[in-house]
Design a protein around this motif. Sequence first.
Motif, PDB file in Angstrom:
ATOM      1  N   VAL A  75       0.851  -1.192   0.000  1.00 12.86           N
ATOM      2  CA  VAL A  75       0.000   0.000   0.000  1.00 12.86           C
ATOM      3  C   VAL A  75       0.886   1.240   0.000  1.00 12.86           C
ATOM      4  N   LYS A  76       0.474   2.237  -0.735  1.00 15.86           N
ATOM      5  CA  LYS A  76       1.257   3.469  -0.820  1.00 15.86           C
ATOM      6  C   LYS A  76       0.401   4.666  -0.422  1.00 15.86           C
ATOM      7  N   CYS A  77       1.061   5.659   0.154  1.00 17.16           N
ATOM      8  CA  CYS A  77       0.421   6.926   0.497  1.00 17.16           C
ATOM      9  C   CYS A  77       1.015   8.016  -0.389  1.00 17.16           C
ATOM     10  N   GLY A  78       0.230   9.034  -0.662  1.00 17.58           N
ATOM     11  CA  GLY A  78       0.717  10.158  -1.463  1.00 17.58           C
ATOM     12  C   GLY A  78       1.598  11.088  -0.648  1.00 17.58           C
ATOM     13  N   LYS A  79       1.729  12.323  -1.120  1.00 21.89           N
ATOM     14  CA  LYS A  79       2.541  13.301  -0.408  1.00 21.89           C
ATOM     15  C   LYS A  79       1.959  13.590   0.972  1.00 21.89           C
ATOM     16  N   PRO A  80       2.810  13.809   1.967  1.00 19.86           N
ATOM     17  CA  PRO A  80       2.293  14.130   3.305  1.00 19.86           C
ATOM     18  C   PRO A  80       1.665  15.515   3.318  1.00 19.86           C
ATOM     19  N   PRO A  81       0.708  15.755   4.217  1.00 21.29           N
ATOM     20  CA  PRO A  81       0.038  17.067   4.272  1.00 21.29           C
ATOM     21  C   PRO A  81       1.020  18.186   4.606  1.00 21.29           C
ATOM     22  N   ALA A  82       0.811  19.334   4.018  1.00 19.18           N
ATOM     23  CA  ALA A  82       1.623  20.519   4.319  1.00 19.18           C
ATOM     24  C   ALA A  82       1.067  21.209   5.556  1.00 19.18           C
ATOM     25  N   ILE A  83       1.938  21.879   6.320  1.00 16.88           N
ATOM     26  CA  ILE A  83       1.506  22.623   7.497  1.00 16.88           C
ATOM     27  C   ILE A  83       2.051  24.041   7.434  1.00 16.88           C
ATOM     28  N   VAL A  84       1.385  24.971   8.115  1.00 16.54           N
ATOM     29  CA  VAL A  84       1.793  26.374   8.130  1.00 16.54           C
ATOM     30  C   VAL A  84       2.921  26.568   9.134  1.00 16.54           C
TER      31      VAL A  84
END
Length: 331
Positions: free
Chosen positions: A148-157
């Motif tokens: 299983v693969k995940c996409g790019k991790p979420p960006a944070i401010v």
Amino acid sequence: MQPSKDICWSLTIGMVQLAFMVLPVQAQECSKPIGKPNMVLAEDSITKVTFGDGTKAKFECATGYIRAGGSLSVTCTAGVWSEVELTCEKRSCGTPGEVQNGKYILDGILFGAKATVTCDTGYKLVGSSVRNCLVGGWDGRVPVCEVVKCGKPPAIVNGGPVSPPEEEYNYRSVVEYSCEKDFTLFGAKSIVCEKDGKFQPAPPECKMVSCPTPVVENGVRTEGRLPPYKHKSFVTYKCNDGYKMTGEASLTCEKEGWSASIPTCKAIDGPTDPGPTDPPAANNHTWAILGSVLGAVVVLCIIGVIYKFRDRFRVGYSGNVATNISEDREL
């Protein structure tokens, strides 16, 4: 007319004799033989309706079955078939193979069996999940279990991943976050690619942390920096002379504010003036003893002074008397 009757009679007798000759021949034929379960008549025998005396019929195992023993053929003798000796058993498909990062759940390996594929946690199936044991073996191909693969991790401010983000991450991959200067991380420091193809838990947040300047009346700061106070800043206070501290002397600026309440300095209470009241009754005896001792000392001092002057007076008087006697003698 008589000759015609003889002829008819002769023909009748001939026909009866012929019938008796034909019947035994018909009784010696056999109909189609019936085999055991899981077998059928061979191709060269299946099209016949009757079998003459002494003829043979041939069996073969049905689709999905193989010969386990016994003769393939039976013989018709006087209208009766010989016993069927052929035995058939299900064909084995053997092992369906190995599934990398997964496994088969089998209900058997013989003809008609099924093999169901399950992938390990963190892997997903590519292709059909079921294979069937058929005449030629297991149908289909060995399935594949892909990670299983995940996409790019979420960006944070005001922050982001410690390492440059990739396009995709494999199952159980970890992404660690950090905040920019002067910002503090709130929440989980790292997230993990889970089996559903999503990162868990939620990414952290980067916030500016500041604490108000403590006001400690009648006290001074002895350690720590000057304001503004940011995350992990600390200060230590001490009360002025004559004051006592209540609370923690040292404070640290945490995410929720100061680590403890601001201390206070309270004045230390001095002894109270008893006024002109008499001394307690419990001390009367002590004062009496002290007065007696002081009186005795004074009396002794006075006696000592008297004795001292008396001795001096006697010495002077004796000298004067001696002088007078000597003068009288000279006269």
